[in-house]
Scaffold this motif. Structure first.
Motif, PDB file in Angstrom:
ATOM      1  N   SER A  52      11.115 -21.747  11.182  1.00  0.00           N
ATOM      2  CA  SER A  52      11.174 -22.507   9.726  1.00  0.00           C
ATOM      3  C   SER A  52       9.601 -22.850   9.614  1.00  0.00           C
ATOM      4  O   SER A  52       9.202 -22.676   8.336  1.00  0.00           O
ATOM      5  N   LEU A  53       8.751 -22.872  10.624  1.00  0.00           N
ATOM      6  CA  LEU A  53       7.384 -23.518  10.249  1.00  0.00           C
ATOM      7  C   LEU A  53       6.442 -22.318   9.581  1.00  0.00           C
ATOM      8  O   LEU A  53       6.013 -22.715   8.716  1.00  0.00           O
ATOM      9  N   PRO A  54       6.512 -21.112  10.132  1.00  0.00           N
ATOM     10  CA  PRO A  54       5.571 -20.147   9.465  1.00  0.00           C
ATOM     11  C   PRO A  54       6.204 -19.817   8.037  1.00  0.00           C
ATOM     12  O   PRO A  54       5.415 -19.544   7.248  1.00  0.00           O
ATOM     13  N   ALA A  55       7.482 -20.020   7.868  1.00  0.00           N
ATOM     14  CA  ALA A  55       7.875 -19.788   6.451  1.00  0.00           C
ATOM     15  C   ALA A  55       6.995 -20.703   5.463  1.00  0.00           C
ATOM     16  O   ALA A  55       7.167 -20.423   4.317  1.00  0.00           O
ATOM     17  N   ILE A  56       6.975 -21.800   5.849  1.00  0.00           N
ATOM     18  CA  ILE A  56       6.281 -22.912   4.723  1.00  0.00           C
ATOM     19  C   ILE A  56       4.926 -22.385   4.582  1.00  0.00           C
ATOM     20  O   ILE A  56       4.617 -22.345   3.433  1.00  0.00           O
ATOM     21  N   VAL A  57       4.168 -21.989   5.710  1.00  0.00           N
ATOM     22  CA  VAL A  57       2.945 -21.293   5.292  1.00  0.00           C
ATOM     23  C   VAL A  57       2.839 -20.133   4.467  1.00  0.00           C
ATOM     24  O   VAL A  57       2.076 -20.006   3.561  1.00  0.00           O
ATOM     25  N   LEU A  58       3.706 -19.195   4.774  1.00  0.00           N
ATOM     26  CA  LEU A  58       3.986 -18.186   3.612  1.00  0.00           C
ATOM     27  C   LEU A  58       3.997 -18.459   2.469  1.00  0.00           C
ATOM     28  O   LEU A  58       3.506 -18.157   1.330  1.00  0.00           O
ATOM     29  N   TRP A  59       5.111 -19.643   2.135  1.00  0.00           N
ATOM     30  CA  TRP A  59       5.428 -19.960   0.733  1.00  0.00           C
ATOM     31  C   TRP A  59       4.115 -20.424  -0.014  1.00  0.00           C
ATOM     32  O   TRP A  59       3.790 -20.186  -1.036  1.00  0.00           O
ATOM     33  N   PHE A  60       3.644 -21.440   0.498  1.00  0.00           N
ATOM     34  CA  PHE A  60       2.370 -22.239   0.079  1.00  0.00           C
ATOM     35  C   PHE A  60       1.176 -21.107  -0.107  1.00  0.00           C
ATOM     36  O   PHE A  60       0.375 -21.191  -1.234  1.00  0.00           O
ATOM     37  N   MET A  81      -2.153 -16.408  -4.101  1.00  0.00           N
ATOM     38  CA  MET A  81      -2.453 -15.042  -3.861  1.00  0.00           C
ATOM     39  C   MET A  81      -2.224 -14.304  -5.256  1.00  0.00           C
ATOM     40  O   MET A  81      -1.423 -14.640  -6.089  1.00  0.00           O
ATOM     41  N   PRO A  82      -3.057 -13.081  -5.244  1.00  0.00           N
ATOM     42  CA  PRO A  82      -3.153 -12.168  -6.646  1.00  0.00           C
ATOM     43  C   PRO A  82      -1.836 -11.293  -6.389  1.00  0.00           C
ATOM     44  O   PRO A  82      -1.477 -11.236  -5.236  1.00  0.00           O
ATOM     45  N   GLU A  83      -1.428 -10.774  -7.602  1.00  0.00           N
ATOM     46  CA  GLU A  83      -0.292  -9.399  -7.475  1.00  0.00           C
ATOM     47  C   GLU A  83      -1.142  -8.460  -7.333  1.00  0.00           C
ATOM     48  O   GLU A  83      -2.405  -8.226  -7.573  1.00  0.00           O
ATOM     49  N   SER A  84      -0.441  -7.176  -6.779  1.00  0.00           N
ATOM     50  CA  SER A  84      -1.050  -5.971  -6.625  1.00  0.00           C
ATOM     51  C   SER A  84      -1.711  -5.424  -7.811  1.00  0.00           C
ATOM     52  O   SER A  84      -0.939  -5.392  -9.014  1.00  0.00           O
ATOM     53  N   PRO A  85      -2.960  -4.769  -7.996  1.00  0.00           N
ATOM     54  CA  PRO A  85      -3.510  -4.350  -9.152  1.00  0.00           C
ATOM     55  C   PRO A  85      -2.568  -3.070  -9.551  1.00  0.00           C
ATOM     56  O   PRO A  85      -2.456  -3.012 -10.814  1.00  0.00           O
ATOM     57  N   ARG A  86      -2.149  -2.315  -8.528  1.00  0.00           N
ATOM     58  CA  ARG A  86      -1.208  -1.075  -9.164  1.00  0.00           C
ATOM     59  C   ARG A  86      -0.067  -1.687  -9.778  1.00  0.00           C
ATOM     60  O   ARG A  86       0.457  -0.901 -10.627  1.00  0.00           O
ATOM     61  N   TRP A  87       0.469  -2.536  -9.439  1.00  0.00           N
ATOM     62  CA  TRP A  87       1.886  -3.304  -9.767  1.00  0.00           C
ATOM     63  C   TRP A  87       1.632  -3.702 -11.355  1.00  0.00           C
ATOM     64  O   TRP A  87       2.229  -3.433 -12.242  1.00  0.00           O
ATOM     65  N   LEU A  88       0.584  -4.347 -11.382  1.00  0.00           N
ATOM     66  CA  LEU A  88       0.134  -4.950 -12.667  1.00  0.00           C
ATOM     67  C   LEU A  88      -0.178  -3.740 -13.757  1.00  0.00           C
ATOM     68  O   LEU A  88       0.208  -3.896 -14.885  1.00  0.00           O
ATOM     69  N   VAL A  89      -0.635  -2.859 -13.179  1.00  0.00           N
ATOM     70  CA  VAL A  89      -0.932  -1.657 -14.233  1.00  0.00           C
ATOM     71  C   VAL A  89       0.400  -0.978 -14.781  1.00  0.00           C
ATOM     72  O   VAL A  89       0.779  -0.706 -15.950  1.00  0.00           O
ATOM     73  N   LEU A  90       1.291  -0.823 -13.770  1.00  0.00           N
ATOM     74  CA  LEU A  90       2.404  -0.457 -14.063  1.00  0.00           C
ATOM     75  C   LEU A  90       3.431  -1.308 -15.137  1.00  0.00           C
ATOM     76  O   LEU A  90       4.313  -0.764 -15.801  1.00  0.00           O
ATOM     77  N   GLN A  91       3.085  -2.381 -15.137  1.00  0.00           N
ATOM     78  CA  GLN A  91       3.516  -3.549 -16.117  1.00  0.00           C
ATOM     79  C   GLN A  91       2.808  -3.524 -17.493  1.00  0.00           C
ATOM     80  O   GLN A  91       3.184  -4.292 -18.610  1.00  0.00           O
ATOM     81  N   GLY A  92       1.647  -2.783 -17.577  1.00  0.00           N
ATOM     82  CA  GLY A  92       1.050  -2.809 -18.689  1.00  0.00           C
ATOM     83  C   GLY A  92       0.121  -4.051 -18.813  1.00  0.00           C
ATOM     84  O   GLY A  92      -0.839  -4.246 -19.807  1.00  0.00           O
ATOM     85  N   ARG A  93      -0.109  -4.667 -17.748  1.00  0.00           N
ATOM     86  CA  ARG A  93      -1.019  -5.920 -17.588  1.00  0.00           C
ATOM     87  C   ARG A  93      -2.466  -5.320 -17.192  1.00  0.00           C
ATOM     88  O   ARG A  93      -2.662  -5.552 -16.056  1.00  0.00           O
ATOM     89  N   ILE A  94      -2.933  -4.753 -18.002  1.00  0.00           N
ATOM     90  CA  ILE A  94      -4.509  -4.144 -17.806  1.00  0.00           C
ATOM     91  C   ILE A  94      -5.417  -4.907 -17.379  1.00  0.00           C
ATOM     92  O   ILE A  94      -6.300  -4.882 -16.442  1.00  0.00           O
ATOM     93  N   GLY A  95      -5.382  -5.976 -18.393  1.00  0.00           N
ATOM     94  CA  GLY A  95      -6.547  -7.079 -17.988  1.00  0.00           C
ATOM     95  C   GLY A  95      -6.445  -7.785 -16.755  1.00  0.00           C
ATOM     96  O   GLY A  95      -7.478  -8.176 -16.013  1.00  0.00           O
TER      97      GLY A  95
END
Length: 468
Positions: free
Chosen positions: A180-188, A193-207
């Motif tokens: 359970s301990l590393p799960a806390i680190v992953l969540w916080f 962290m940023p979203e993948s730029p390729r996924w953002l382009v797919l969603q039309g979020r160009i900027g």
């Protein structure tokens, strides 16, 4: 947040996101030592079949989690998916540690497997889409490094707790709760962290996509990669919203076939028979339970060391030769275990020979075969279908893993150490033949170039030429 250089920012992204891999490794590896204690008559009193079910319940959940998780990651984003997974990891790990019966434990392990499967798809896809083409191999295989590090942590903690507190009735519950301990680190960590730029382009979020690219590339690279992503997506407009029927498009169907074969080949090598049941293998060879727990740490150490070696090799050699080398090396080790277990049955030296051979096996597996597998799976599919395609592919991987995990203790109990490993050696030969005939070389190509090769049909010609 202060400005960081692209390299430092990418390192931060890699470390945080691969905590999903660390959880993957710990939760699959911890059962290796915990089974010996939970199987006792005064605990859960497990039969060989029930041992297999406890170990493989997670794997069946992982099969479903990988299949569904890829689609969720495509719809909601790689970052958001990792936040969901962190919560499941945390709750399910505590559920496992508090389970009153074997049946409840299997259920909690199944839920935990949903998170493991989701992480096995999402983390490599996220890293592949965040990394530049010349560093993609190194970045994606950092996840494999974290997986084996998680397994090593499980083996070390199992050994310490088993030797020092082995007389404590419920020691296995503490082994399971630590996840359970590393799960806390992953969540916080993923919150910032940023979203993948390729996924953002797919969603039309160009900027937003360009903002992320400017954080992880220099200005010139960011513009060039942004244009390449847009040009590539423009050729896929006829697909509109991706559906599973798109996987039947002839050139994509070929990718699915190759990716599924790569995934299955990695599992039928028998690696997880050692990672899940290493303690049982060593006790079957002649070690005591405590000695087996300590000896099993060597398997974890070599896995981590070999993964560093594998990352180094990926930067210098192609995917195909590394995969075939891994298949040959693991197959030879399995044959040696099978042969010597038969010839030296009952000899005092046998457990030490078996331990040395499992260590050698894991060197070839984790130094050659496993890093290439996860890297290829993250590279082959087009951006619009990457999550979905990896979901289908990793579903096959986890179902194969489930079959290995469920059947191994039964095979060991029914046929013994020697015959069981000969069976896996024969399966490894099939994996080698598949790699030789079908696996493409992707080193040095951008994700968009790999897609174009498959779309144009040129990838098949290159594989055929390499095989000749």
């Amino acid at each position: 947040m202060s400005e960081q250089s692209p390299n430092k920012y990418l390192k931060r992204v890699t470390v945080i996101s691969t905590f999903g891999g660390l959880l993957f490794g710990y939760d699959t590896g911890v059962v290796n030592g915990a089974l010996a204690f939970m199987s006792r008559p005064d605990q859960l009193n497990l039969t060989p079949f029930m041992e297999g079910l406890v170990a493989s319940g997670l794997l069946f959940g992982a099969a479903i989690g990988s299949f569904v998780g890829g689609r969720i990651a495509d719809n909601h984003g790689r970052r958001q998916m990792l936040l969901y997974l962190a919560l499941i990891f945390f709750c399910a790990a505590l559920g496992c540690s508090l389970s009153p019966t074997a049946e409840v434990l299997v259920g909690c392990r199944f839920v935990l497997g949903l998170a493991v499967g989701g992480a096995s798809v999402t983390v490599p896809a996220y890293l592949a889409e965040m990394s530049p083409s010349d560093r993609r191999g190194r970045m994606v295989t950092q996840n494999e490094l974290m997986i084996v590090t998680g397994q090593l942590c499980a083996f070390v903690l199992n050994a310490i707790m088993g030797v020092v507190f082995g007389s404590t009735a419920h020691i296995w519950r503490y082994m399971l709760a630590i996840a359970s301990l590393p799960a806390i680190v992953l969540w916080f960590g993923m919150l910032v962290m940023p979203e993948s730029p390729r996924w953002l382009v797919l969603q039309g979020r160009i900027g937003d996509a360009m903002d992320v690219l400017k954080k992880i590339r220099n200005e010139k690279q960011a513009v060039a990669e942004f244009n390449e992503i847009q040009d590539n997506l423009a050729t896929e407009k006829n697909l509109e919203k991706a559906t599973y029927s798109d996987l039947t498009t002839p050139w994509i169907r070929k990718i699915v076939f190759i990716a599924m074969g790569i995934a299955i080949c990695q599992q039928i090598s028998g690696v997880n028979s050692i990672m899940y049941y290493g303690t049982q293998i060593l006790t079957e060879a002649g070690f005591s339970t405590q000695a087996a727990l300590i000896g099993n740490v060597a398997n974890g150490v070599i896995s981590v060391t070999a993964t560093f070696f594998g990352i180094w090799m990926l930067g210098r050699h192609g995917r195909r030769p590394l995969m075939m080398t891994g298949q040959i090396g693991t197959m030879c080790c399995l044959c040696a275990i099978g042969l010597l277990s038969s010839l030296l049955a009952g000899a005092e030296v046998l457990p030490y020979i078996v331990l040395s051979l499992t260590v050698t096996f894991l060197f070839f597996q984790q130094g050659f075969l496993s890093p290439v597998t996860w890297l290829l799976l993250s590279e082959l599919f087009p951006a619009k279908l990457r999550g979905m395609g990896m979901g289908v592919t990793v579903l096959c991987l986890w179902l194969t893993n489930f079959c290995v995990g469920l059947s191994f203790p039964v095979l060991l109990s029914s046929f013994g150490l020697s015959s069981t490993f000969f069976i896996f050696a024969g399966l490894g030969l099939l994996g080698l033949l598949f790699a030789y005939r079908y696996v493409p070389e992707t080193k040095g190509r951008s994700l968009e170039q790999i897609e174009k090769d498959f779309r144009d049909g040129s990838q098949g010609e290159e594989v055929h030429a390499a095989a000749l």
